[in-house]
Design an enzyme around this catalytic site. Structure first.
Site, short mmCIF file in Angstrom:
data_model
loop_
_atom_site.label_atom_id
_atom_site.label_comp_id
_atom_site.label_asym_id
_atom_site.label_seq_id
_atom_site.Cartn_x
_atom_site.Cartn_y
_atom_site.Cartn_z
N LYS A 78 0.80 -1.24 0.00
CA LYS A 78 0.00 0.00 0.00
C LYS A 78 0.82 1.27 0.00
O LYS A 78 0.41 2.29 0.54
CB LYS A 78 -0.99 0.00 1.20
CG LYS A 78 -1.91 -1.15 1.17
CD LYS A 78 -2.83 -1.08 -0.02
CE LYS A 78 -3.08 -2.43 -0.62
NZ LYS A 78 -3.59 -2.36 -1.98
N TRP A 83 0.94 2.34 -8.84
CA TRP A 83 1.37 3.55 -9.54
C TRP A 83 2.76 3.35 -10.14
O TRP A 83 3.00 3.65 -11.32
CB TRP A 83 1.37 4.70 -8.53
CG TRP A 83 1.56 6.07 -9.07
CD1 TRP A 83 1.46 6.48 -10.38
CD2 TRP A 83 1.88 7.24 -8.30
NE1 TRP A 83 1.69 7.83 -10.46
CE2 TRP A 83 1.95 8.33 -9.22
CE3 TRP A 83 2.10 7.48 -6.95
CZ2 TRP A 83 2.24 9.62 -8.80
CZ3 TRP A 83 2.39 8.77 -6.53
CH2 TRP A 83 2.46 9.82 -7.45
N HIS A 139 6.73 -7.39 -2.68
CA HIS A 139 6.67 -6.76 -1.35
C HIS A 139 7.72 -7.38 -0.43
O HIS A 139 7.78 -7.05 0.76
CB HIS A 139 5.29 -6.97 -0.71
CG HIS A 139 4.20 -6.11 -1.30
ND1 HIS A 139 4.40 -4.83 -1.71
CD2 HIS A 139 2.87 -6.36 -1.51
CE1 HIS A 139 3.26 -4.32 -2.17
NE2 HIS A 139 2.34 -5.23 -2.06
N ARG A 161 6.18 5.14 1.76
CA ARG A 161 5.11 6.11 1.97
C ARG A 161 5.00 6.40 3.44
O ARG A 161 5.35 5.53 4.28
CB ARG A 161 3.81 5.46 1.45
CG ARG A 161 2.62 6.35 1.38
CD ARG A 161 1.41 5.60 0.88
NE ARG A 161 0.33 6.51 0.60
CZ ARG A 161 -0.89 6.16 0.23
NH1 ARG A 161 -1.18 4.87 0.06
NH2 ARG A 161 -1.83 7.05 0.02
N SER A 169 -4.52 2.85 4.27
CA SER A 169 -4.79 2.22 2.98
C SER A 169 -4.90 0.70 3.14
O SER A 169 -5.81 0.06 2.60
CB SER A 169 -3.66 2.59 2.01
OG SER A 169 -3.91 2.06 0.75
N TYR A 224 6.38 8.12 -1.95
CA TYR A 224 5.08 8.39 -2.59
C TYR A 224 4.81 9.90 -2.60
O TYR A 224 4.42 10.47 -3.62
CB TYR A 224 4.00 7.65 -1.80
CG TYR A 224 2.58 7.75 -2.31
CD1 TYR A 224 2.06 6.77 -3.16
CD2 TYR A 224 1.74 8.78 -1.91
CE1 TYR A 224 0.74 6.83 -3.59
CE2 TYR A 224 0.44 8.86 -2.33
CZ TYR A 224 -0.07 7.88 -3.17
OH TYR A 224 -1.38 7.94 -3.59
P1 PAP Z 1 -0.48 -3.06 -3.20
O1 PAP Z 1 0.45 -2.97 -2.04
O2 PAP Z 1 -1.66 -3.95 -2.91
O3 PAP Z 1 0.21 -3.40 -4.48
P2 PAP Z 1 -0.42 -0.25 -3.75
O4 PAP Z 1 -0.63 0.00 -5.19
O5 PAP Z 1 0.97 -0.21 -3.23
O6 PAP Z 1 -1.13 -1.60 -3.35
O7 PAP Z 1 -1.20 0.83 -2.90
C1 PAP Z 1 -2.48 1.27 -3.20
C2 PAP Z 1 -2.50 2.75 -2.87
O8 PAP Z 1 -1.94 3.49 -3.96
C3 PAP Z 1 -3.92 3.24 -2.69
O9 PAP Z 1 -3.82 4.32 -1.76
P3 PAP Z 1 -5.04 4.85 -0.89
O10 PAP Z 1 -5.71 3.67 -0.28
O11 PAP Z 1 -4.44 5.76 0.12
O12 PAP Z 1 -5.92 5.58 -1.86
C4 PAP Z 1 -4.23 3.73 -4.09
O13 PAP Z 1 -5.32 4.62 -4.16
C5 PAP Z 1 -2.94 4.39 -4.47
N1 PAP Z 1 -2.77 4.52 -5.92
C6 PAP Z 1 -3.07 3.61 -6.88
N2 PAP Z 1 -2.78 4.10 -8.09
C7 PAP Z 1 -2.29 5.34 -7.90
C8 PAP Z 1 -1.83 6.36 -8.80
N3 PAP Z 1 -1.83 6.18 -10.12
N4 PAP Z 1 -1.39 7.51 -8.27
C9 PAP Z 1 -1.37 7.70 -6.92
N5 PAP Z 1 -1.81 6.79 -6.04
C10 PAP Z 1 -2.26 5.62 -6.52
#
Ligand code: PAP
Length: 330
Positions: A78, A83, A139, A161, A169, A224
């Site tokens: 998270k 991204w 991860h 982050r 998240s 992040y």
């Molecule tokens: P993972 O660990 O399951 O792979 P990961 O992609 O690292 O997940 O984290 C998801 C977070 O990145 C979410 O944050 P939030 O819950 O605080 O909203 C998600 O919204 C955010 N996220 C996904 N895509 C993007 C993007 N293109 N730009 C910025 N933040 C993003």
């Protein structure tokens, strides 16, 4: 392919059996503690679900063969993996795809960059059969990465982050995946004690941070929040680090800006392909990973909407203490 244990006298089933009994033996001796829905076990300073540790982490350590041109995208859960996947994939493959006809318009970023430890719908061989140069995500903490990633000199981009936002998240995400409410205070206490999947959070960041200082050409350390505040700067930095810097013609033509826009939260979260359907589910079907769960709010500082100021200060204090003297701050 080389045999898993380096011996050529054993048959594949003998090798599998010896791996199985060795890993079961290791597992049975590990410290264990209750987590949100399943117990976690502590393996070489990090917490994992025990079945996952055996079927994935230990198996990868035993078998995974890196290629020298693999690039690894690493993170605590998270912290911006999705991204980073979108950015790195677009940067690395920009000579193959036009923006108007781009795979990101029809695929979830997590379908374009396979996770070492969660190969979608199949087993680890799916990653092994991909052709080079491979872009892979993980991860796993740096100290538990398969040995060949280091020995082959693979480049690693790590994204971290603010742990308050990463925790919030994760809490939201786990509720979506498990399909039930999770007590925020209970989850927060576990996080602060370091007992979190792939945790302690701080050790994970610290190990990659130290490696990025010791070997800056091999490990690029991103935050992040910094990428969010100046995405163009980091898109260029990622391209240079991956050995595919933007030419002056590309810069004059606004290609880095196009990459930023295509990979933005607004763009990706608005695409139909990322709004509906499942990315994957576990074998029992009790953990469902919906595509939309990876795009929640995409903001810096959203923790204030879910945690008290006191909780925030507690976690800040823990991080400060754990990272003291390292130069890493949040
Ligand atoms: P993972 O660990 O399951 O792979 P990961 O992609 O690292 O997940 O984290 C998801 C977070 O990145 C979410 O944050 P939030 O819950 O605080 O909203 C998600 O919204 C955010 N996220 C996904 N895509 C993007 C993007 N293109 N730009 C910025 N933040 C993003």
């Amino acid at each position: 392919m080389e045999q898993a244990n380096g011996s050529d006298s054993k048959s594949p089933s003998e090798v599998a059996l010896s791996y199985d009994s060795h890993s079961s033996d290791v597992l049975s001796k590990l410290p264990r503690r209750e987590f949100l829905s399943q117990d976690l076990v502590l393996y070489r300073n990090y917490w994992f679900y025990s079945h996952f540790l055996k079927s994935t982490i230990m198996l990868l350590q035993d078998r995974f063969q890196a290629h020298p041109d693999d690039a690894i995208l690493a993170s605590n859960p998270k912290c911006g993996t999705t991204w980073l996947m979108a950015l790195a994939f677009t940067i690395k493959n920009r000579f193959r795809y036009n923006i108007g006809n781009h795979p990101l318009l029809t695929h979830h970023p997590q379908q374009l960059v396979p996770f070492l430890e969660f190969p979608l719908n199949t087993n680890t061989t799916s990653v092994e059969t991909l052709s080079s140069p491979r872009l892979l995500a993980t991860h796993m903490p740096i100290s538990l990465l398969p040995e060949s990633i280091g020995s082959q000199g693979c480049r690693i981009i790590y994204i971290c982050r603010d742990p308050k936002d990463a925790f919030v998240s994760s809490w939201h995400f786990n509720q979506r995946v498990f399909g039930h409410e999770i007590d925020l205070d209970k989850a927060f206490n576990l996080f602060c004690e370091g007992s979190w999947l792939y945790g302690p959070f701080w050790n994970h960041c610290l190990e990659f941070w130290e490696e990025s200082i010791a070997r800056p050409n091999m490990v690029l350390f991103l935050k992040y929040e910094e990428v969010m505040s100046d995405p163009l700067k980091y898109v260029k930095r990622i391209a240079t680090f991956l050995g595919v810097p933007f030419s002056s013609e590309e810069q004059d033509g606004g290609v880095p800006e196009e990459v930023v826009k295509l990979c933005s939260f607004k763009m990706l979260s608005g695409l139909q392909v990322n709004q509906t359907g499942e990315l994957s589910r576990n074998q029992n079907g009790d953990m469902v990973y919906e595509k939309s769960a990876y795009f929640r709010s995409g903001k810096v500082g959203d923790w204030v909407n879910h945690m008290s100021k006191e909780m925030g200060s507690r976690l800040d204090h823990i991080m400060k203490e754990k990272l003291q003297g390292s130069g890493l701050t949040f």
